[in-house]
Structures are given as structure tokens and as C-alpha cells.
Design an enzyme around this catalytic site. Structure first.
Site, PDB file in Angstrom:
ATOM      1  N   GLY A  26     -10.473   4.361 -20.476  1.00 34.25           N
ATOM      2  CA  GLY A  26     -11.027   4.605 -19.148  1.00 34.25           C
ATOM      3  C   GLY A  26     -11.628   5.988 -19.089  1.00 34.25           C
ATOM      4  N   SER A  27     -12.221   6.319 -17.951  1.00 30.41           N
ATOM      5  CA  SER A  27     -12.978   7.562 -17.840  1.00 30.41           C
ATOM      6  C   SER A  27     -12.104   8.797 -17.982  1.00 30.41           C
ATOM      7  CB  SER A  27     -13.702   7.589 -16.486  1.00 30.41           C
ATOM      8  OG  SER A  27     -12.776   7.442 -15.418  1.00 30.41           O
ATOM      9  N   GLU A  29      -9.681   9.330 -19.857  1.00 26.31           N
ATOM     10  CA  GLU A  29      -9.174   9.526 -21.219  1.00 26.31           C
ATOM     11  C   GLU A  29     -10.280   9.915 -22.205  1.00 26.31           C
ATOM     12  OE1 GLU A  29      -7.256   7.650 -18.648  1.00 26.31           O
ATOM     13  OE2 GLU A  29      -8.242   6.064 -19.778  1.00 26.31           O
ATOM     14  N   GLU A  48      -3.755  -3.363 -20.022  1.00 25.97           N
ATOM     15  CA  GLU A  48      -2.800  -2.336 -20.443  1.00 25.97           C
ATOM     16  C   GLU A  48      -1.425  -2.888 -20.806  1.00 25.97           C
ATOM     17  OE1 GLU A  48      -4.929  -1.889 -17.936  1.00 25.97           O
ATOM     18  OE2 GLU A  48      -5.776   0.130 -18.007  1.00 25.97           O
ATOM     19  N   HIS A  71      -4.721   4.198 -18.649  1.00 23.46           N
ATOM     20  CA  HIS A  71      -5.758   4.741 -17.768  1.00 23.46           C
ATOM     21  C   HIS A  71      -5.175   5.092 -16.403  1.00 23.46           C
ATOM     22  CE1 HIS A  71      -9.469   5.588 -15.868  1.00 23.46           C
ATOM     23  NE2 HIS A  71      -9.606   4.450 -15.231  1.00 23.46           N
ATOM     24  N   HIS A 278      22.174 -13.777 -15.455  1.00 22.40           N
ATOM     25  CA  HIS A 278      20.915 -14.202 -14.844  1.00 22.40           C
ATOM     26  C   HIS A 278      21.147 -14.794 -13.461  1.00 22.40           C
ATOM     27  CE1 HIS A 278      16.992 -16.798 -15.197  1.00 22.40           C
ATOM     28  NE2 HIS A 278      16.862 -15.817 -14.324  1.00 22.40           N
ATOM     29  N   GLY A 396      13.097 -10.128 -19.544  1.00 23.72           N
ATOM     30  CA  GLY A 396      12.580 -11.272 -18.802  1.00 23.72           C
ATOM     31  C   GLY A 396      11.213 -11.084 -18.199  1.00 23.72           C
TER      32      GLY A 396
END
Length: 533
Positions: A26-27, A29, A48, A71, A278, A396
Site C-alpha cells: 500500500g501507499s 509502505e 492481508e 497496510h 467449544h 478456530g
């Protein structure tokens, strides 16, 4: 003249073996990648969360931390489900997020991150945006050391985009030797308890596989003639599942778990968060008469366990020491585990897939699983034998398995086999593009039961039928895979399955990925039915 922050961080990455970077650029980075070095590789993921999971698979395969570029705030938000998985599964990742220029931050700019160090917590071990550009390399080095210290896990740095071009003093790489031993008196007491037990059991958690202590645990089990179980919903295996002392997988339901462990007067949990549930049911954590010892390197795990005696230690040295302290037992060995009956011939089912894989997979195959509807069938029918041979999500959060398999395959070794559900695959299906682009040697076996079968099963368990929003249909997975550059094939009938599996599994480590979409019936069994012993 001092080097720039970027040059200093590049040298730190080289020293740490992090020359493969995973991300979606992205910009904020862009300045990180100025004068990108020729010996670095960038692995592009199309979202991502997939970037984090691919990096995690690579880290698990290499044993080194992996570097992930995210980003700003939006990218970190996309990635957080995968970051949760990495945290629970103790995967060392260095997450570096872009941030707007420091001069803009007081104005709350577009693509800026408010309180960036708070955003990924509590699912990172370390989180910081350095106060000055000159502090970035030191914080980066500290973050890497923390990621690689047991219990290993992800760390996070937010770096304003203009920091990369600022001067910074070089940071000398140094080594922190991880691992620490248990209190000798605590091990003496545990050894005495094992020697005096009538019927002991070991519960193997993911830390055993993470620390490569499988052989040591087997030696302890054989010396003490202890039964061996794997902890509930473990993200790893950690024991040879064809060993005669292996008993199976503990269920994530309190009364069932207590019932499985009731025959044992002493249970030793090794690197396992034993009470991972769970669904809620009333009842004690353990049956009366069952004593628990818990060994783990994470003091937080030791603190929250409701019962038992905890010993804070890394697993491998503690098990080695414990094996030297206990006597060779003459008690009867634990009973052999009962194998399930063969799958019905001529019926295309998850059970048939597992039976055929059992006959075909080499011992050193890495098996990645994210098929919640069929995990019981996999555990009952497809034994894992190799250290590091089984990977899944321990938290999970879906979308982990497919990109995890890609990253593990890119780390090298034999061909990876990834067993997926249709619902799970759709969370990160774009990772097939990364697999195809890098010719990752993965055979994806997609078990299509037409929806979220595990959710439907849980609904039946608690009396909710039908469950809305659990049907998926009309998706041509073979065509979808092909559109990403990954060959896709269909298996609609049982008589097609053997030849299709032989072809896919026989592609070898130098071939690229392939996806088999296997149509299986919807599973109408209750969730967490008693597992075969």
C-alpha cells in the site's frame, strides 16, 4: 554518515534470515521498498489475512520468524483473524504496518492509524510505534527477539512512512538463547508421582511439536507406560499416532474430556492448554481422583488453569530431565486404540477420502487441515506420524488453512496436502493465486458438503434446526481455482476418487498446485460425537 532506517532494518533482516517478505503493498509502505535488495523475495498475497497465514506456514517450515508487511490500519484490520491464529498457535511473525508521515499524524490523515500499538492487542506479544525514526531499528531488533522467545508468537511495529529515509545508527545483531528449565524440586515431585501412579496419562499439546520434542515425549511415555492423548483442538500433532500407546484426541467439551481422563489417577499435560472448550456444559474440569500436572513455557497458561500443579518451563529440556528421573515402569501398557471400520465402498464420503489418503500418504507428508465438519473423520482414520506433519488452526478463525499450506510448501520439503472444507476455503481462496504464482507444491483436497456443516452440527447439538445462513451452493470450485492459475478438477463419483488422488498426490515436490473438488454428502452426525479409541 549513518545509514538510513531502511538500510539498517534490511541488514537486521539478513542477519535474522528474514529475506522473504510477505504482504500486500500500500501507499504508506512504499518507502520501505526503495532500492529493494536483489537477495530479498516478496511474496504477494491478495489480502492481508492470507499474507499473514502464508508467512506463518513459511515460519513453521523454516523454524525462523517471518516478516509481514501490512497496510496501515485497514490492512491490520483485515489481518487480525490470522494474527489471532498465529498468536494461539505460537507462530513467530514480525508484522510491520505502514503509517502516515509523522507531520500529518496530528491531523488524523487519510490512511492514518489512531493508537496503532493498541489495535492488534492482545493477540501480539509486543506492539509499538517508536517515538523517533532513529528508534525504529532498535525496536525492530527487540521485536524479533521477542517473537522468537518461547512462547513464540507474532509481534507488531507501526512505522511512519517518512521514518524509512531518516538516518539511524546500526544495530548489532545478537542472540538470545531461548528455553529455560523447570524447578528441579518440582520435577522431582512429578517424577515421584509418575513412579507411584497406578495408571498415568500424558496429554500432548502443540508446544511439543513446536519445540521438536516428539521423540523425547515418546521416550517418557515408553519408560512410564503412560497412555498418550492429544489436547483438544490442537493446532499440531506432537506424537506418532500409530504408536501403540496413542489413545486419540480429547474432545473440547468439559464432561466428555473429564470422562476420557477419568480412568487415570495422574495426568501430565505437556505444552497443552488442556481445558480448551467449544461448548458449555456443567461439571468439574477433572473427575475426582485424577491429579493434574501441567508443564508449559507460558506463565499466562499456568496462571489461568482452574486445577492442577503447573510448572513453568520449556518442554524439551523438562521432558528429558523427567525421563532421567523416573524409573522404568512394570505396569501394564495402555490398551491399543480401536481402528474405525472401513468406509462404505462405492459411496463418495469424507471417510472414504481419509481411508484412501491413509494408504497413500508417505510418512513425511505435511498435512494441513481446515475442514471442521470432517475433522473427527480425519483424526480417526488418517494418522499423522512425522514431527511437524500436521498443521491446523488452534483458534478456530477460518481462512487459515489454505494460505498456511501455501507458505509451508514454499518453505521446502515434500509436497503438502491440504484438506479443506468448502466454507473454509472461501475465506481465503485468493491464496490460490499466490500458490500458482510461486508454483507451491500443494495438493488441495476440497471436501464440498454444500455449506457450513460444523455450524449446522452445533445447531443440532443445542436444539436449533434449521440454522439460517449455513447453505452454500452454485460455486464451481474447479473453475474458480483455474481462474487463479491453479489447475482444478472435479470428483463427483466414488469410482473417480482413487485415480484422482493418485494423480494429484503423485505430482511431486517440483510440480505446482492442484485443487480437487470432491463432492461429499452433508454430515448429519452430532458435533463432538465420541471419537474412536
Amino acid at each position: 554518515m549513518n545509514p538510513t532506517v531502511r538500510q539498517t532494518v534490511v541488514e537486521l533482516c539478513r542477519a535474522a534470515g528474514m529475506t522473504t517478505v510477505f504482504g500486500n503493498p500500500g501507499s504508506t509502505e512504499l518507502r520501505m521498498f526503495r532500492d529493494w535488495p536483489d537477495d530479498f523475495r516478496y511474496v504477494l498475497a491478495l489480502q492481508e489475512s492470507s499474507a499473514v497465514a502464508v508467512a506463518a506456514g513459511h515460519a513453521l517450515g523454516t523454524g525462523r520468524a517471518a516478516l509481514v508487511s501490512l497496510h496501515s490500519a485497514g490492512g491490520v484490520g483485515h489481518a487480525l483473524g490470522a494474527v489471532l491464529n498465529a498468536y494461539r498457535d505460537r507462530v513467530p511473525l514480525v508484522l510491520v504496518a505502514g503509517q502516515q508521515s509523522r507531520a500529518l499524524l496530528p491531523l488524523r490523515p487519510f490512511l492514518g492509524a489512531d493508537e496503532p500499538a493498541q489495535f492488534p492487542r492482545p493477540y501480539v506479544k509486543f506492539s509499538r510505534q517508536p517515538e523517533r525514526a532513529a528508534d525504529v531499528p532498535g525496536a525492530f531488533a527487540e521485536a524479533h527477539r521477542i517473537a522468537m522467545t518461547h512462547p513464540r508468537g507474532p509481534v507488531f511495529l507501526s512505522v511512519p512512512e517518512d521514518d524509512w529515509d531518516e538516518p539511524a545508527r546500526p544495530v548489532a545483531p545478537r542472540t538470545v538463547h531461548g528455553g529455560y528449565g523447570a524447578d528441579p524440586e518440582a520435577l522431582d515431585r512429578l517424577a515421584a508421582a509418575l513412579d507411584g501412579a497406578r495408571r498415568p496419562a500424558l496429554v500432548v499439546g502443540p508446544a511439543v511439536d513446536d519445540e521438536r520434542a516428539v521423540r523425547e515425549v515418546a521416550e517418557l511415555a515408553e519408560r512410564t507406560r503412560a497412555a498418550v492423548w492429544i489436547s483438544p483442538l490442537s493446532g499440531r500433532s506432537g506424537f506418532d499416532e500409530l504408536h501403540p500407546y496413542f489413545q486419540g484426541f480429547l474432545p473440547p467439551v468439559a464432561d466428555q474430556l473429564a470422562q476420557r481422563l477419568a480412568p487415570y489417577d495422574l495426568v501430565v499435560a505437556l505444552g497443552a492448554p488442556l481445558f480448551t472448550y467449544h461448548v458449555h456444559v456443567e461439571g468439574p474440569a477433572l473427575a475426582a481422583g485424577t491429579e493434574l500436572y501441567h508443564l508449559d513455557c507460558d506463565p499466562a497458561q499456568a496462571a489461568w488453569l482452574p486445577v492442577g500443579t503447573s510448572v513453568v518451563t520449556t518442554i524439551r529440556p523438562a521432558v528429558r530431565a523427567l525421563t532421567g528421573l523416573v524409573g522404568t515402569s512394570e505396569r501394564p501398557p495402555p490398551p491399543a486404540r480401536t481402528a474405525p471400520p472401513p468406509a462404505r465402498p462405492g459411496v463418495l464420503s469424507a471417510e472414504l477420502v481419509m481411508d484412501l489418503l491413509r494408504e497413500r500418504l508417505p510418512r513425511d507428508t505435511v498435512l494441513v487441515e481446515e475442514a471442521p465438519s470432517h475433522r473427527d473423520a480425519l483424526h480417526a482414520r488418517l494418522p499423522v506420524r512425522a514431527e511437524g506433519g500436521f498443521l491446523t488452526t488452534g483458534s478456530g478463525a477460518l481462512g487459515w488453512g489454505l494460505p498456511l499450506a501455501v507458505g509451508r510448501a514454499l518453505a521446502g520439503g515434500s509436497r503438502v496436502v491440504c484438506v479443506l472444507g468448502d466454507g473454509s476455503a472461501l475465506y481465503s481462496v485468493q491464496a490460490l493465486w499466490t500458490a500458482a504464482r510461486h508454483r507451491a507444491p500443494v495438493s488441495f483436497l476440497l471436501l464440498d458438503n454444500g455449506g457450513y456443516g460444523a455450524v449446522r452440527a452445533l445447531g443440532r447439538r443445542i436444539g436449533i434446526t434449521p440454522v439460517p445462513g449455513t447453505d452454500i451452493g452454485g460455486i464451481d470450485f474447479a473453475a474458480l481455482a483455474a481462474s487463479f492459475g491453479c489447475p482444478g478438477r472435479e470428483v463427483e463419483r466414488a469410482e473417480q476418487l482413487t485415480a484422482a488422488l493418485d494423480r494429484s498426490l503423485g505430482l511431486g515436490p517440483d510440480a505446482g498446485p492442484e485443487l480437487l473438488r470432491i463432492r461429499v454428502p452433508a454430515d448429519d452426525s452430532p458435533l463432538y460425537a465420541p471419537w474412536a479409541r
